[in-house]
Design an enzyme around this catalytic site. Structure first.
Site, PDB file in Angstrom:
ATOM      1  N   HIS A 176       1.118  -1.118   0.222  1.00 52.83           N
ATOM      2  CA  HIS A 176      -0.116   0.120   0.053  1.00 52.83           C
ATOM      3  C   HIS A 176       0.896   1.174  -0.030  1.00 52.83           C
ATOM      4  CE1 HIS A 176      -3.725  -1.882   2.195  1.00 52.83           C
ATOM      5  NE2 HIS A 176      -3.929  -1.579   0.684  1.00 52.83           N
ATOM      6  N   CYS A 212      -2.141   2.822   9.383  1.00 50.70           N
ATOM      7  CA  CYS A 212      -3.229   1.913   8.613  1.00 50.70           C
ATOM      8  C   CYS A 212      -4.116   1.484   9.726  1.00 50.70           C
ATOM      9  CB  CYS A 212      -2.801   0.608   8.912  1.00 50.70           C
ATOM     10  SG  CYS A 212      -1.278   0.185   7.590  1.00 50.70           S
TER      11      CYS A 212
HETATM   12  N1  ARG Z   1      -3.754  -7.190   6.542  1.00 55.16           N
HETATM   13  C1  ARG Z   1      -4.101  -5.797   5.914  1.00 55.16           C
HETATM   14  C2  ARG Z   1      -4.196  -6.076   4.644  1.00 55.16           C
HETATM   15  O1  ARG Z   1      -3.302  -6.819   4.039  1.00 55.16           O
HETATM   16  C3  ARG Z   1      -3.236  -4.668   6.359  1.00 55.16           C
HETATM   17  C4  ARG Z   1      -3.603  -3.501   5.916  1.00 55.16           C
HETATM   18  C5  ARG Z   1      -2.963  -2.515   6.064  1.00 55.16           C
HETATM   19  N2  ARG Z   1      -3.464  -1.291   5.629  1.00 55.16           N
HETATM   20  C6  ARG Z   1      -2.694  -0.081   5.179  1.00 55.16           C
HETATM   21  N3  ARG Z   1      -3.541   0.921   4.995  1.00 55.16           N
HETATM   22  N4  ARG Z   1      -1.547  -0.194   4.816  1.00 55.16           N
HETATM   23  O2  ARG Z   1      -4.944  -5.609   3.892  1.00 55.16           O
END
Ligand code: ARG
Length: 277
Positions: free
Chosen positions: A167, A261
């Protein structure tokens, strides 16, 4: 909508855990400790309150362990929430809950056209009037163009090339209209050049601190809240006049997430020109 102070959405980790594997940080054989996760989440919550944030809470739901990562609920622009369309089926059940919560709070919720994956403020971040948009691993470039078209803003698409930094908010963090924390190896060459061209003043993170989620920070004016284990970034932040606040979030790194996050800024990121207040 008006906000009289920084306003953040969080979701308590009552049903948080590693129940599936959708990024390289997650392994079902490396379970998170529920008590420790609760403690770490609560410490972050209390820290944000102490920095004068208005923190609003969503009700956690069993079977949706990643609902704690509210950054992925939507992209907020003024009173519109562009809802996520999650790439992985395991997270798709979160969207109706996000829609319901955001609607209750007074946001107009917009659903992207079918076939466009989009993971909200995890992949789309404003610097002034420009949307910096991470794509490839979770969000589609077409989705970013569509959202920017609806908003009527400029978009800078940034291709993400390292699965660990899946992300945009794991490798890029706007601090103000001019400063940002960046981990360049997470971007392709074009993306690195675009960041150099558009970010006046970059704080570059090294490999070891990137892996501590140094870039995944919550910015509240000059206060920067981040995971522990990032001493170089903390020192660089102090040199630039910011005040870092480190708090342990290792239980969430097991799922591939950290401070940023776990939050969604409802009144707009500090780096966004349009933000209220
Ligand atoms: N386990 C989640 C996923 O892989 C973690 C999300 C983390 N969020 C972020 N905004 N980076 O989707």
């Amino acid at each position: 909508m008006t906000f009289d102070r920084p306003t953040i959405l969080m979701c308590p980790p009552d049903f948080y855990g590693i129940e599936y594997e959708i990024n390289p940080w997650m392994s079902r054989s490396r379970e998170s400790d529920p008590d420790l996760a609760r403690q770490q989440w609560h410490a972050l919550y209390v820290l944000l309150l102490s920095l004068n944030a208005d923190v609003r809470l969503m009700t956690p739901v069993k079977g949706l362990p990643d609902l704690v990562f509210t950054a992925n609920a939507a992209l907020i622009h003024e009173s519109t929430a562009y809802l996520s369309r999650f790439r992985h089926p395991a997270r798709q059940g979160e969207t109706p809950l996000n829609e319901e919560w955001l609607t209750t709070q007074g946001f107009d919720c917009v659903t992207l056209p079918e076939g466009m994956d989009f993971e909200g403020a995890g992949d789309a971040l404003f610097v002034k009037d420009t949307l910096f948009a991470g794509y490839l691993i979770r969000s589609d470039a077409a989705a970013m163009q569509w959202v920017a078209g609806e908003i009527g803003c400029r978009v800078i698409p940034l291709q993400l090339v390292d699965e660990r930094y899946y992300h945009l908010d794991t490798c890029f963090c706007p601090l103000s209209e001019t400063d940002a924390i960046i981990y360049p190896p997470a971007f392709d060459e074009y993306g690195q050049k675009a960041l150099e061209a558009h970010i006046e003043s970059a704080l570059i993170v090294q490999d070891d601190e990137a892996a501590r989620f140094a870039c995944n920070a919550v910015v509240l004016g000059e206060h920067v809240v981040l995971n522990t284990g990032c001493p170089q970034l903390e020192s660089d932040l102090r040199d630039r006049g910011y005040e870092p606040h480190a708090t342990p979030l290792d239980e969430f790194i097991k799922a591939g997430g950290s401070a940023k996050c776990l939050t969604l800024r409802l009144d707009g990121e500090d780096s966004a020109t349009w933000r209220a207040g």
